[in-house]
Design a protein around this motif. Structure first.
Motif, short mmCIF file in Angstrom:
data_model
loop_
_atom_site.label_atom_id
_atom_site.label_comp_id
_atom_site.label_asym_id
_atom_site.label_seq_id
_atom_site.Cartn_x
_atom_site.Cartn_y
_atom_site.Cartn_z
N MET A 126 -21.58 -2.85 32.16
CA MET A 126 -20.92 -3.86 33.16
C MET A 126 -21.52 -3.42 34.64
N THR A 127 -21.37 -2.22 34.99
CA THR A 127 -21.97 -1.98 36.25
C THR A 127 -22.88 -0.84 35.74
N PHE A 161 -21.91 -5.86 39.53
CA PHE A 161 -21.80 -6.64 38.14
C PHE A 161 -23.51 -6.92 37.97
N CYS A 162 -23.76 -7.07 36.53
CA CYS A 162 -25.04 -7.51 36.27
C CYS A 162 -25.21 -9.02 36.20
N GLY A 163 -26.50 -9.52 36.37
CA GLY A 163 -26.98 -11.08 36.19
C GLY A 163 -26.32 -11.66 35.12
N LEU A 164 -25.49 -11.28 34.09
CA LEU A 164 -25.03 -12.03 33.08
C LEU A 164 -23.75 -12.76 33.76
N THR A 165 -23.31 -12.24 34.67
CA THR A 165 -22.13 -12.51 35.38
C THR A 165 -22.28 -14.12 35.78
N THR A 169 -21.09 -4.40 24.91
CA THR A 169 -20.80 -4.19 26.17
C THR A 169 -20.79 -5.66 27.07
N CYS A 170 -22.03 -5.98 26.60
CA CYS A 170 -22.25 -7.65 27.19
C CYS A 170 -21.32 -8.62 26.64
N ALA A 171 -20.88 -8.42 25.38
CA ALA A 171 -20.30 -9.55 24.66
C ALA A 171 -18.91 -9.16 25.60
N HIS A 172 -18.43 -7.89 25.70
CA HIS A 172 -17.02 -7.81 26.29
C HIS A 172 -16.96 -8.49 27.80
N LEU A 173 -18.12 -8.34 28.49
CA LEU A 173 -18.18 -8.67 29.96
C LEU A 173 -18.09 -10.42 29.85
N ILE A 174 -18.83 -10.94 28.97
CA ILE A 174 -19.12 -12.29 29.05
C ILE A 174 -17.86 -13.06 28.37
N GLY A 208 -31.48 -12.34 28.42
CA GLY A 208 -31.82 -11.15 28.10
C GLY A 208 -30.97 -10.20 28.63
N SER A 209 -30.62 -8.85 28.08
CA SER A 209 -29.97 -7.97 28.71
C SER A 209 -30.55 -6.54 28.76
N CYS A 210 -29.68 -5.43 28.97
CA CYS A 210 -30.16 -4.11 29.02
C CYS A 210 -30.65 -3.20 27.98
N PRO A 211 -29.66 -3.38 26.82
CA PRO A 211 -29.87 -2.31 25.77
C PRO A 211 -31.57 -2.29 25.27
N SER A 220 -30.08 -8.75 32.70
CA SER A 220 -30.02 -7.41 32.56
C SER A 220 -29.35 -6.89 33.91
N GLY A 221 -28.68 -5.72 33.77
CA GLY A 221 -28.22 -5.23 34.80
C GLY A 221 -29.10 -3.94 35.55
N ILE A 222 -30.24 -3.69 34.69
CA ILE A 222 -31.32 -2.92 35.50
C ILE A 222 -32.17 -3.70 36.36
FE1 SF4 Z 1 -23.71 -4.07 30.82
FE2 SF4 Z 1 -26.39 -4.43 30.73
FE3 SF4 Z 1 -25.13 -5.91 29.21
FE4 SF4 Z 1 -24.82 -6.14 31.64
S1 SF4 Z 1 -26.54 -6.80 30.53
S2 SF4 Z 1 -22.99 -6.16 30.66
S3 SF4 Z 1 -25.23 -4.12 32.76
S4 SF4 Z 1 -25.41 -3.72 29.04
#
Ligand code: SF4
Length: 428
Positions: free
Chosen positions: A1-2, A31-35, A56-61, A116-119, A150-152
């Protein structure tokens, strides 16, 4: 998430710059762009955001927005060679299967964003190719787009920049004269602003994102682009590449910024200043009256803005010029000098800016300065409150209707509230 990024390296690079600038890189707390899916999916009810990500992304969203997640734990992380390729083929098949199921179940979806996301397993999947393939499979039924949350690569508001950029190639070309407002606004705020632009004599006003994802406005040489949000660097560039002309203005936060924002658009369409004054001055007067009680609380208080939403510079300008706050430091995730030029010119001389983040260094500066109020991400608010500092969550500003002259009082109130609460508690 962070996201924790690379190690220390603070440097003061701003001797020759005005205002003063510290550039930093290191651990970030954002927070990453998924937010941004949270407000984008509300804006476009006929769009669907399918996050290709991890648990992790699933939990955030899911906790933030309740949107569907493609997050199977079957992705391995240490699979090499042939098996890796076989794994990717499986992942693509699984994605195709999920999309087919989703479209079957949800006939109202007109646009599907693969996000897309980070993993590392997700990074290996080519989502642009997946979108092309799915577009072929579902031609005429849905448009499939992709971008990264992606948070990266992104902070939370940059997710919107990515989503809008993905839509721009699909906008039809058109040469008609129009004002294009880019950036998500609350529907009621947008209606109000559209009404004012019409009263100013600007006949055709369109927006990106539109309220229906399938009804994208045209863009071309007749388009004058007005940014409602300061975090749309990529979107602005892509629209200018399509022929739009960028209107330079401060952002519509506060009475002054909102008036200047509307006046800049009016000037671009040749509206006489007298007409602008006739329409806007009564609003300005009302807006200033609404600000007054909050100014009493905020005036003279010291504010530290940590980098988070990219709204920090316009907020700092509003809070210093219209609410009398003193700026200790104004942090931004990144500094786009072109899109911030009008804002930077309005900051008090010598304002300390910082770009990027090295969390430990920045917190050390906060502790040393002991400001009255800190604007920060959710993760930092509790620790700072525990140390006796009042805080305001940046993310709340992105979810609140704060744009426009009419909202200036509410915007100031968001900052006055934590100070009022603290005053009540200390009295008790
Ligand atoms: Fe965490 Fe990356 Fe998924 Fe965002 S995209 S919730 S930073 S794993």
């Amino acid at each position: 998430m962070t996201v924790a990024a690379s190690p220390p390296a603070a440097s003061t690079g701003g001797e020759a710059l005005e205002p003063a600038l510290i550039r930093e890189s290191g651990q970030r707390e954002v927070f990453c762009g998924l937010t941004s899916i949270v407000w984008l999916h509300r804006r476009m009810p006929d769009a669907f955001f399918l996050v290709v990500g991890s648990r992790t992304c699933a939990h955030l969203i899911q906790s933030a927005a309740g949107v569907m997640i493609f997050a199977e734990p079957r992705f391995g992380t240490a699979i090499l060679g042939e098996r890796d390729l076989a794994g990717l083929a499986d992942a693509n098949e699984e994605l195709d299967r999920l999309v087919a199921q989703l479209l079957e179940r949800r006939p109202e979806i007109r646009s599907l964003f693969l996000v897309g996301s980070c993993p590392s397993e997700v990074i290996k999947l080519d989502l642009a190719k997946a979108a092309e393939r799915l577009n072929r499979q579902h031609r005429g039924r849905v448009t499939v787009l992709n971008y990264s949350g992606s948070g990266i690569e992104t902070t939370f508001t940059q997710g919107e920049d990515g989503a809008l950029q993905a839509m721009i190639p699909l906008m039809p070309s058109g040469e008609q004269s129009q004002l294009l407002i880019a950036g998500t606004l609350a529907d009621a705020v947008e209606d109000r602003l559209m009404g004012l632009f019409h009263r100013l004599g600007i006949e055709r006003v369109v927006s990106l994102p539109p309220r229906r994802s399938s009804e994208l406005p045209a863009v071309g040489p007749g388009t004058k682009l007005l940014l409602a949000q300061p975090f749309l660097s990529g979107t602005a560039r892509a629209l200018v590449d399509r022929g739009a002309e960028l209107i330079r203005a401060p952002y519509p936060l506060g009475v002054e910024g909102s008036r200047a924002w509307m006046a800049a658009a009016a000037a671009a369409f040749g509206v006489a200043p007298a007409q602008v004054a006739q329409v806007l001055d009564p609003l300005v007067e009302r807006g200033q009256r609404a600000l007054a009680p909050h100014r009493d609380v905020l005036s003279g208080k010291r504010l530290f803005l940590l980098p988070d939403s990219q709204l920090e510079i316009p907020l700092a300008r509003f809070l210093s010029r219209e609410c009398g706050m003193e700026l200790v430091e104004v942090g931004v995730p990144y500094l786009d000098r072109q899109l911030m030029a009008e804002e930077l010119a309005l900051l008090p001389a010598g304002t300390q800016l910082s770009e990027g983040q090295h969390l430990d260094h920045q917190l050390a500066r906060v502790r040393e300065a002991r400001p009255d109020l800190v604007l920060c991400g959710l993760g930092l608010a509790n620790p700072l409150e525990a140390e006796g500092m009042a805080t305001k969550w940046s993310i709340e500003l992105v979810f609140s209707p704060i744009h426009g002259i009419d909202q200036a009082g509410d915007l100031a109130e968001l900052f006055a509230r934590p100070l009022r609460r603290r005053a009540v508690l200390s009295f008790a």
